[in-house]
Enzyme design. Structure first.
Site, PDB file in Angstrom:
ATOM      1  N   CYS A   7       0.856  -1.176   0.000  1.00  0.00           N
ATOM      2  CA  CYS A   7       0.000   0.000   0.000  1.00  0.00           C
ATOM      3  C   CYS A   7       0.894   1.227   0.000  1.00  0.00           C
ATOM      4  CB  CYS A   7      -0.909   0.036   1.225  1.00  0.00           C
ATOM      5  SG  CYS A   7      -1.912  -1.437   1.464  1.00  0.00           S
ATOM      6  N   ARG A  32       1.894   0.975  -6.035  1.00  0.00           N
ATOM      7  CA  ARG A  32       1.995   0.152  -4.833  1.00  0.00           C
ATOM      8  C   ARG A  32       0.672  -0.512  -4.458  1.00  0.00           C
ATOM      9  NH1 ARG A  32       6.729   2.383  -1.913  1.00  0.00           N
ATOM     10  NH2 ARG A  32       5.991   1.434  -0.008  1.00  0.00           N
ATOM     11  N   TRP A  79      -3.775  -1.938  -1.307  1.00  0.00           N
ATOM     12  CA  TRP A  79      -3.752  -3.291  -1.868  1.00  0.00           C
ATOM     13  C   TRP A  79      -4.319  -4.210  -0.800  1.00  0.00           C
ATOM     14  CZ3 TRP A  79      -3.846  -4.443  -6.550  1.00  0.00           C
ATOM     15  CH2 TRP A  79      -3.652  -5.749  -6.969  1.00  0.00           C
ATOM     16  N   ASN A 103       0.277   0.821   6.094  1.00  0.00           N
ATOM     17  CA  ASN A 103       0.810  -0.134   5.129  1.00  0.00           C
ATOM     18  C   ASN A 103       1.406  -1.290   5.905  1.00  0.00           C
ATOM     19  OD1 ASN A 103       2.047  -1.495   2.990  1.00  0.00           O
ATOM     20  ND2 ASN A 103       3.865  -0.193   3.043  1.00  0.00           N
ATOM     21  N   GLY A 104       0.955  -2.510   5.606  1.00  0.00           N
ATOM     22  CA  GLY A 104       1.507  -3.674   6.283  1.00  0.00           C
ATOM     23  C   GLY A 104       0.405  -4.538   6.879  1.00  0.00           C
ATOM     24  N   GLU A 485      11.095 -16.752 -16.942  1.00  0.00           N
ATOM     25  CA  GLU A 485      10.647 -15.361 -16.901  1.00  0.00           C
ATOM     26  C   GLU A 485       9.557 -15.105 -17.944  1.00  0.00           C
ATOM     27  OE1 GLU A 485      10.422 -11.132 -16.363  1.00  0.00           O
ATOM     28  OE2 GLU A 485      10.732 -12.879 -15.094  1.00  0.00           O
ATOM     29  N   LYS A 489       5.914 -13.666 -17.059  1.00  0.00           N
ATOM     30  CA  LYS A 489       5.355 -12.450 -17.664  1.00  0.00           C
ATOM     31  C   LYS A 489       3.972 -12.720 -18.242  1.00  0.00           C
ATOM     32  CE  LYS A 489       8.021  -9.391 -16.670  1.00  0.00           C
ATOM     33  NZ  LYS A 489       8.014 -10.155 -15.434  1.00  0.00           N
ATOM     34  N   GLU A 492       1.434 -13.067 -15.491  1.00  0.00           N
ATOM     35  CA  GLU A 492       1.185 -11.816 -14.782  1.00  0.00           C
ATOM     36  C   GLU A 492       0.197 -10.925 -15.527  1.00  0.00           C
ATOM     37  OE1 GLU A 492       5.103 -10.582 -12.257  1.00  0.00           O
ATOM     38  OE2 GLU A 492       5.285 -10.457 -14.424  1.00  0.00           O
ATOM     39  N   HIS A 508      10.734 -35.746 -19.043  1.00  0.00           N
ATOM     40  CA  HIS A 508      10.611 -36.320 -17.705  1.00  0.00           C
ATOM     41  C   HIS A 508       9.261 -35.989 -17.068  1.00  0.00           C
ATOM     42  CE1 HIS A 508      14.702 -37.781 -17.642  1.00  0.00           C
ATOM     43  NE2 HIS A 508      15.110 -36.600 -18.083  1.00  0.00           N
ATOM     44  N   LYS A 609       3.340  -3.692  -7.195  1.00  0.00           N
ATOM     45  CA  LYS A 609       4.688  -3.529  -7.719  1.00  0.00           C
ATOM     46  C   LYS A 609       5.754  -4.020  -6.748  1.00  0.00           C
ATOM     47  CE  LYS A 609       7.687  -2.278 -10.717  1.00  0.00           C
ATOM     48  NZ  LYS A 609       7.798  -3.064 -11.943  1.00  0.00           N
TER      49      LYS A 609
END
Length: 614
Positions: A7, A32, A79, A103-104, A485, A489, A492, A508, A609
């Site tokens: 946040c 954020r 968030w 925040n937290g 990656e 991406k 996401e 395998h 982020k």
């Protein structure tokens, strides 16, 4: 309790109405979190709030119809952790005596809530933050001053948090606290500020103090008094290098696309910080190289995309510099209590420099006597301040939640570090060093050409595959992390399920997933020493009905185009820098698949982020 959250908070003691300034600060913090937003101000001594579900534009719309006046205020972009992202759960939370932004996570909120409910306190939200407001009010009702009430409240809270408070009737008072998540003080001309990071304060002031864990602060218009449980402390006031300019999309539709296209420039900026213009050699501070030269093992720790940067670097440090490496995900590393060697160096990679799992892993390593080296992008971050040695990536502010330019500048910095170490220890010849340094110097130009030559083609391919429910990515060697990656991406930003594999592992187990409905992305340049093996793996998948997107160089495309449904052809790239440049087409693919699907590219669901709590 392990809940991902992030946040942004801001507080202002101003000389004019603070609502517009709070909103502007929240715009710079929206990366954020963007589930909800709100502000509170003191209007004629009483607390007035305006909150809105969803993105910040919704709050702006409400303020346009019902403006808030007042020169003292706090704001928050949220968030969601505890409670759904509704207006009722949006910050600031308030009673008639106090308003709070936070925040937290308050880990013991349930116990505090139960205790307060026994005193007939009624809770209106599902959040952990509301207990802060009611606990403060409880102490204020006992006749305590705002500072006494705040201290007693902070003493009760357990978890990782930063908090900013305003109090009814107190026009010249902000109180803040930091415990595990960032909080900074800004010094203005007759005004004072609190915020989650210096970026939010950049348009308002360049004079910043970063609080440390356990710090509390009493802010008035002409001063800031910082203290801990043990008494007053002094923290340095520094002139921040952050730019006051608001970052815009420019000509691009999304920040993510803008940041993809910024990569030639920011990789160049990063390289220029490492390349000695007089000699053409990679120049790394000697104290960093000496620490790496002496260490028996390098331990690299990071989260998410930054972890994949470390995976690439492991190949370089071991193959080129011959330095044994261990890599680990920060959230796992800090709990498995890994034995660390005497004289060990631990390397931490983070875009924000605030990622809590990475920061706590750093602190564990520090407690074990390790030398701490960090690679960070954000200026003046907590990870930077707690490290012994620091290198900066010069990606600039990255607003899109899915990392692009931060990743490639991280990989670029790690390449420079590995090459400089190999040269110092004599593990490579002067000729090989010059060849690899030359390859690095060519990366910005090659990146620009690659983007120009492949973007339209990748956009067309995205239209063919955007309806897929699953995708697989495959590569070998230092390109294997790029496959991981690429899958990350895609997940996401497009919400398509995707997995990356080392090509040799396909038989395998994962080959059972192959059919014509599952596109397979194979990264296989012909100059890769393992090209023939990857080509064999490719043919195995095609014989089982796979539709393959081949990303290769001219020779590789020519040799394998008959097996591929789609091809993306890059230039003749030196194998050393392939992981940097082959990242770009997989970023473009994720972007254009997401755009074709119509998802929110810059602010994907459920993601923020930077992650500053567990």
């Amino acid at each position: 309790m392990e809940i991902t959250s992030m946040c942004g908070i801001i507080g202002i003691l101003g000389e004019k109405d603070v609502a517009p300034l709070l909103v502007e600060g929240l715009k710079r913090l929206e990366y954020r979190g963007y589930d909800s937003a709100g502000i509170a101000a003191l209007t004629n001594g009483s607390i007035q709030r305006c909150r809105a579900q969803g993105k910040l534009v919704n709050l702006e719309d409400k303020l346009a119809h019902t403006p808030l006046s007042g020169t003292t205020g706090i704001g928050h972009t949220r968030w969601a952790t505890h409670g759904a992202p509704t207006e009722d759960n949006a910050h600031p939370h308030a009673t008639d005596r106090v308003a709070v932004v936070h925040n937290g996570i308050i880990e013991n909120y349930a116990a505090i809530k139960k205790e307060l409910e026994e005193t007939q306190v009624r809770f209106e939200t599902e959040t952990d933050t509301e207990v802060i407001a009611h606990l403060l009010t409880h102490y204020l009702a006992q006749g305590q001053s705002p500072q006494e009430a705040a201290d007693n409240t902070f003493d009760r809270l357990e978890g990782a948090y930063s908090v900013a408070l305003i109090f009814a009737g107190e026009h010249d008072l902000l109180i803040g606290a930091r415990q595990g998540t960032p909080l900074a003080i800004g010094y203005g001309d007759g005004e004072m500020y609190l915020a989650s990071d210096s970026y939010a304060l950049a348009p308002l002031t360049r004079k910043i103090t970063f609080l440390e864990d356990g710090d509390r602060v009493i802010v008035k218009r002409d001063s800031a008094q910082i203290y801990t449980k043990d008494g007053l402390v002094e923290r340095a006031i520094r002139v921040t290098a952050q730019s006051g300019a608001t970052t815009g999309k420019g000509q691009y539709r999304h920040f993510m696309l803008k940041e993809v296209h910024e990569q030639p420039a920011v990789i160049g900026d990063t390289l220029n910080s490492f390349i000695n213009p007089a000699t053409g050699k990679i120049s790394i501070p000697q104290n960093i190289l000496e620490a790496l030269e002496k260490t028996p093992r390098l331990t690299m720790v990071a989260c998410g995309t930054a972890f994949y940067a470390c995976m690439v670097a492991k190949y370089w440090f071991e193959q080129i510099a011959r330095l044994p490496c261990e890599i680990d995900i920060a959230s796992e590393f800090r709990y498995r209590e890994a034995p660390l060697p005497e004289g060990g160096v631990c390397l931490f990679v983070s875009q924000s420099g605030e990622t809590l799992d990475t920061l706590e892993a750093l602190r564990f390593c520090k407690s074990q006597g390790q030398t701490i080296l960090s690679i960070v992008n954000a200026i003046e971050s907590t990870i930077e301040r707690e490290s012994d040695l620091v290198l900066h990536t010069l990606a600039g502010p990255e607003i899109g939640v899915a990392s692009t330019k931060a990743f490639t500048t991280q990989v670029t910095s790690l390449a420079c570090l590995a090459l400089a170490l190999a040269a110092k220890t004599g593990e490579i010849s002067a000729e090989k060093e010059a060849e690899m340094a030359d390859a690095l110097r060519h990366v910005p130009a090659e990146a620009a050409a690659l983007l120009d030559e492949t973007e339209e083609q990748i956009q067309d391919i995205a239209r063919d595959i955007f309806e897929a429910k699953d995708m697989l990515y495959m590569a070998r060697g230092p390109l294997y992390p790029i496959a991981l990656e690429g899958a990350l991406k895609l997940k996401e930003v497009s919400y398509i399920h995707a997995e990356g594999y080392a090509a040799g592992e396909l038989k395998h187990g994962p080959i059972a997933l192959i059919d014509e409905s599952v596109p397979l992305v194979i990264i296989a340049p012909a100059n890769d020493p393992l090209f023939e093996k990857t080509a064999s793996n490719l043919q195995e998948t095609v014989s089982r009905g796979a539709k393959v997107l081949l990303i290769s160089d001219k020779e590789g495309t020519e040799r394998l185009k008959h097996f591929a449904q789609w091809t993306v052809t890059l230039g003749d790239i030196h194998p050393f820098v392939s992981p940097i440049l082959y990242s770009l087409p997989i970023q473009l693919l994720a972007y254009y698949v997401a755009v074709t699907k119509g998802t929110d590219v810059d602010q994907p669901r459920n993601l923020a982020k930077s992650v500053t709590v567990e």
